[in-house]
Scaffold this motif. Structure first.
Motif, mmCIF file in Angstrom:
data_model
loop_
_atom_site.group_PDB
_atom_site.id
_atom_site.type_symbol
_atom_site.label_atom_id
_atom_site.label_comp_id
_atom_site.label_asym_id
_atom_site.label_seq_id
_atom_site.Cartn_x
_atom_site.Cartn_y
_atom_site.Cartn_z
ATOM 1 N N ALA A 23 -1.094 5.762 90.084
ATOM 2 C CA ALA A 23 -2.325 5.386 89.511
ATOM 3 C C ALA A 23 -3.367 6.023 89.971
ATOM 4 O O ALA A 23 -4.338 6.745 89.360
ATOM 5 C CB ALA A 23 -2.631 3.968 89.525
ATOM 6 N N VAL A 24 -3.549 6.245 91.537
ATOM 7 C CA VAL A 24 -4.672 6.862 91.851
ATOM 8 C C VAL A 24 -4.667 8.251 91.604
ATOM 9 O O VAL A 24 -5.347 9.139 91.398
ATOM 10 C CB VAL A 24 -4.630 6.343 93.327
ATOM 11 N N PHE A 25 -3.254 8.752 91.722
ATOM 12 C CA PHE A 25 -3.113 10.256 91.490
ATOM 13 C C PHE A 25 -3.547 10.899 90.123
ATOM 14 O O PHE A 25 -4.264 11.622 89.673
ATOM 15 C CB PHE A 25 -1.682 10.927 91.458
ATOM 16 N N ALA A 26 -3.212 9.793 89.113
ATOM 17 C CA ALA A 26 -3.664 10.002 87.672
ATOM 18 C C ALA A 26 -5.102 9.988 87.749
ATOM 19 O O ALA A 26 -5.876 10.547 86.914
ATOM 20 C CB ALA A 26 -3.184 9.232 86.552
ATOM 21 N N ALA A 27 -5.769 8.927 88.340
ATOM 22 C CA ALA A 27 -7.309 8.683 88.192
ATOM 23 C C ALA A 27 -7.870 10.069 88.756
ATOM 24 O O ALA A 27 -8.863 10.312 88.129
ATOM 25 C CB ALA A 27 -7.624 7.458 88.834
ATOM 26 N N ILE A 28 -7.366 10.540 89.733
ATOM 27 C CA ILE A 28 -8.317 11.604 90.324
ATOM 28 C C ILE A 28 -8.247 12.896 89.348
ATOM 29 O O ILE A 28 -8.961 13.681 89.232
ATOM 30 C CB ILE A 28 -7.564 12.205 91.778
ATOM 31 N N ALA A 29 -6.873 13.055 88.725
ATOM 32 C CA ALA A 29 -6.875 13.973 87.822
ATOM 33 C C ALA A 29 -7.564 13.970 86.483
ATOM 34 O O ALA A 29 -8.331 14.904 86.077
ATOM 35 C CB ALA A 29 -5.046 14.165 87.437
ATOM 36 N N ASP A 30 -7.608 12.714 85.969
ATOM 37 C CA ASP A 30 -8.647 12.227 84.998
ATOM 38 C C ASP A 30 -10.195 12.709 85.449
ATOM 39 O O ASP A 30 -10.827 13.216 84.474
ATOM 40 C CB ASP A 30 -8.386 10.987 84.588
ATOM 41 N N GLY A 31 -10.265 12.398 86.775
ATOM 42 C CA GLY A 31 -11.744 12.731 87.096
ATOM 43 C C GLY A 31 -11.876 14.451 87.327
ATOM 44 O O GLY A 31 -13.014 14.785 86.898
ATOM 45 N N LEU A 32 -10.781 15.011 87.617
ATOM 46 C CA LEU A 32 -10.946 16.555 87.479
ATOM 47 C C LEU A 32 -11.415 16.962 85.847
ATOM 48 O O LEU A 32 -12.048 17.815 85.893
ATOM 49 C CB LEU A 32 -9.712 17.242 87.917
ATOM 50 N N ALA A 33 -10.698 16.598 84.946
ATOM 51 C CA ALA A 33 -10.858 16.602 83.653
ATOM 52 C C ALA A 33 -12.184 16.446 83.268
ATOM 53 O O ALA A 33 -12.949 17.094 82.558
ATOM 54 C CB ALA A 33 -9.845 15.914 82.490
ATOM 55 N N ALA A 34 -12.883 15.300 83.596
ATOM 56 C CA ALA A 34 -13.945 14.730 83.375
ATOM 57 C C ALA A 34 -15.132 15.647 84.224
ATOM 58 O O ALA A 34 -16.152 15.857 83.604
ATOM 59 C CB ALA A 34 -14.362 13.462 83.635
#
Length: 139
Positions: A23-34
């Motif tokens: 979950a934290v890896f996916a959230a950081i990746a979503d932050g990269l996209a944002a």
């Protein structure tokens, strides 16, 4: 659980939390996209697999984000809607990640170029209710 963009001198920081490493890896990746794009179109773009191995958890996070930036460049598509199915340690060789992302064609969006992920101030740590991470991206 999720991410927050943080101002950083000439760079962009992303802070994320998650109940699991996945979950934290996916959230950081979503932050990269944002950090790359102010609005992400729903439902467009093809899903593709992402697979990464590294010698440590921190190196795995770095290599995962670096791979997403690389895939953005070679596919001409911004990886979004990240799904991380597995983050685990295997043998003595290190750590692995299996996941996927949806690629939004760069021509369909106005995106800021994130040049690279950095080790500067990188943090990945277990907390009472899961995991926290902080990563700085060079813009």
């Amino acid at each position: 659980m999720g991410f927050q963009l943080r101002d950083h001198t000439a760079d962009i920081g992303v802070e994320a939390t998650g109940g699991s490493l996945e979950a934290v890896f996916a959230a950081i990746a979503d932050g990269l996209a944002a950090a790359s794009c102010e609005s992400i179109p729903d439902g467009t773009g093809e899903r593709f697999s992402v697979s990464v191995t590294a010698e440590s958890r921190e190196a795995l996070l770095f290599d995962f984000l670096d791979e997403l930036i690389y895939l953005r460049d070679v596919r001409a598509a911004l990886p979004v809607d990240h799904r991380v199915e597995r983050v685990d340690q295997f043998g003595e060789e290190g750590w692995r990640l299996e996941g996927s992302a949806r690629g939004i064609p760069l021509e369909a969006i106005t995106a800021r170029e994130i040049k690279a992920v950095t080790y500067s101030e990188m943090r990945l740590e277990a907390v009472d209710d899961g995991w926290e991470a902080y990563v700085v991206f060079d813009v």
